[in-house]
Write a protein that holds these residues in place. Structure first.
Motif, PDB file in Angstrom:
ATOM      1  N   LYS A   1     -31.890 -18.503  10.511  1.00  0.00           N
ATOM      2  CA  LYS A   1     -32.278 -19.342  11.644  1.00  0.00           C
ATOM      3  C   LYS A   1     -31.237 -19.295  12.762  1.00  0.00           C
ATOM      4  O   LYS A   1     -31.572 -19.320  13.952  1.00  0.00           O
ATOM      5  CB  LYS A   1     -32.464 -20.794  11.191  1.00  0.00           C
ATOM      6  CG  LYS A   1     -33.803 -21.104  10.577  1.00  0.00           C
ATOM      7  CD  LYS A   1     -33.905 -22.596  10.288  1.00  0.00           C
ATOM      8  CE  LYS A   1     -35.284 -22.976   9.788  1.00  0.00           C
ATOM      9  NZ  LYS A   1     -35.398 -24.433   9.530  1.00  0.00           N
TER      10      LYS A   1
ATOM     11  N   GLY B   1     -40.923 -20.717  10.965  1.00  0.00           N
ATOM     12  CA  GLY B   1     -39.774 -21.495  11.398  1.00  0.00           C
ATOM     13  C   GLY B   1     -38.445 -20.876  11.008  1.00  0.00           C
ATOM     14  O   GLY B   1     -37.387 -21.370  11.400  1.00  0.00           O
TER      15      GLY B   1
ATOM     16  N   ASP C   1     -41.282 -15.714  15.439  1.00  0.00           N
ATOM     17  CA  ASP C   1     -42.731 -15.894  15.499  1.00  0.00           C
ATOM     18  C   ASP C   1     -43.469 -14.567  15.642  1.00  0.00           C
ATOM     19  O   ASP C   1     -44.594 -14.422  15.155  1.00  0.00           O
ATOM     20  CB  ASP C   1     -43.104 -16.802  16.676  1.00  0.00           C
ATOM     21  CG  ASP C   1     -42.660 -18.242  16.459  1.00  0.00           C
ATOM     22  OD1 ASP C   1     -42.382 -18.604  15.289  1.00  0.00           O
ATOM     23  OD2 ASP C   1     -42.586 -18.987  17.454  1.00  0.00           O
TER      24      ASP C   1
END
Length: 304
Positions: A205, A278, A282
Motif C-alpha cells: 500500500k 485497496g 485499481d
C-alpha cells in the motif's frame, strides 16, 4: 524444474542422513526452541465430508477399499502442499531479508523466516516420508515466481495473496482435522500468517516503486493464480480417476457438479478479490475483472 528455481523454493534440496551431525544439531536447536517435532500416527486426517466426496455418486458407490484409497491420496496431496508451501516460505522470507529497505523490515523478515522454518519442522513428521517434488503446476509456477527480484510482485503474490488465503485455508484444515495434534499445529500457524500478511499489505500500500514492468508482472501472476482457482479441484478428479479408472468428460462434469465446484470457486474468488481491492492498484483489479478472472468456471469449462 531448473536448477536456479531450487535456490529460493528449496523444492529439490537434498536431505542429510538422519545420523549426521547436521541433523543432530538441527534436532537440538528445535528442542531448545521448544518446537515439537513428534506426531500421532494416523492414516487419514480429513474425511470424505471435508472434500465434499460424500456428495459424489462415483465415490459413494465405490468399495470401502477404493474410498479409502481416494481419501489417502487426497490427504497426501493436502499435507504435501502444506509442506512445499512452507518450504518455499523459508526461502522467500530469507530472500526478503536481503531485499529489505529499512532496519525494521530486515528484522521482521528475519523473524518471519524463523516462523516458516518452525511451520516446516512441525508439519514434516505428519508425512509418512519426506516427499519428492512432483512438478505440480502451481508449485512449479510459484518456485519460478519467487526467483524474481521484483519485490512488489513477490509481496503481492506471497504475502498479500497466498498468506491472506492461507489464514482461511489453515483455519478450515485445523477445524475439520481428525487428528487433534495436527489440528493444533495448523491452528498455531494462524498468528504468523496474519503478521506476514499484514506486513505485505502495509508495504504494498505504501509503495511508490510501481513501474510498468511491475504492474505487468503482478497482473500476469494474478491471472495465473486466479485461473487455478477457477478450474476447480483438478487434483481430486485425478485421484478419483487414479483409483476408479477412466472417467469420461461427462463423468468429470457430473463429479464437479456434485462437488458444487462453481459455488465453492466463487467464494474463493470473492475472497481473493477482497484481499486485492485497496491493496494493489485499481488498474490491475479492473483488468482482471474485464477478462473475467473473478468469475468461476462451470463444470464443463473446468475440464477443458
Amino acid at each position: 524444474m531448473s536448477e536456479i528455481s531450487n535456490k529460493i523454493s528449496g523444492f529439490t534440496l537434498n536431505h542429510v542422513d538422519l545420523e549426521s551431525k547436521t541433523q543432530r544439531l538441527l534436532t537440538s536447536a528445535l528442542k531448545r526452541a521448544n518446537i515439537c517435532t513428534s506426531c500421532q500416527p494416523q492414516s487419514l486426517f480429513w474425511d470424505a465430508n471435508y472434500f465434499g466426496l460424500n456428495q459424489v455418486k462415483y465415490f459413494c458407490s465405490a468399495t470401502p477399499q477404493q474410498q479409502q484409497q481416494i481419501l489417502q491420496f487426497a490427504n497426501k496431496d493436502l499435507l504435501e502442499e502444506i509442506y512445499w508451501v512452507e518450504q518455499a516460505g523459508v526461502g522467500y522470507m530469507a530472500k526478503m531479508v536481503i531485499l529489505a529497505q529499512t532496519h525494521e523490515e530486515r528484522l521482521l523478515y528475519s523473524l518471519f523466516s524463523a516462523d516458516e522454518a518452525t511451520h516446516l519442522a512441525t508439519i514434516t513428521p505428519f508425512l509418512k516420508e519426506v516427499p519428492v517434488f512432483s512438478g505440480d503446476t502451481f508449485l512449479s509456477y510459484m518456485a519460478k515466481a519467487i526467483e524474481s527480484d521484483d519485490k512488489l510482485l513477490l509481496m503481492v503474490l506471497v504475502q498479500v495473496v497466498l498468506e491472506g488465503w492461507g489464514m482461511g485455508h489453515y483455519r478450515s484444515l485445523a477445524k475439520y482435522c481428525l487428528n487433534p495434534h495436527l489440528g493444533e499445529v495448523l491452528q498455531g500457524f494462524l498468528d504468523a500468517e496474519a503478521r506476514h500478511h499484514a506486513l505485505g499489505v502495509t508495504l504494498v500500500k505504501n509503495s511508490t516503486d510501481y513501474c510498468q514492468e511491475s504492474l505487468g508482472n503482478i497482473y500476469s501472476a494474478l491471472t495465473y493464480f486466479l485461473h487455478i482457482v477457477q478450474v476447480g479441484p483438478q487434483r481430486l478428479l485425478i485421484n478419483i480417476e487414479r483409483v476408479l479408472g477412466y472417467l469420461s468428460a461427462n463423468d468429470k462434469v457430473e463429479i464437479l457438479t456434485e462437488l458444487e465446484t462453481e459455488k465453492h470457486s466463487s467464494k474463493k474468488l470473492d475472497l481473493l478479490r477482497s484481499l486485492l481491492v485497496g491493496t494493489v492498484p485499481d488498474s490491475i483489479i479492473e483488468s482482471l475483472e474485464k477478462q473475467g478472472s473473478f468469475h468461476p468456471y462451470s463444470p464443463s469449462q473446468c475440464i477443458k
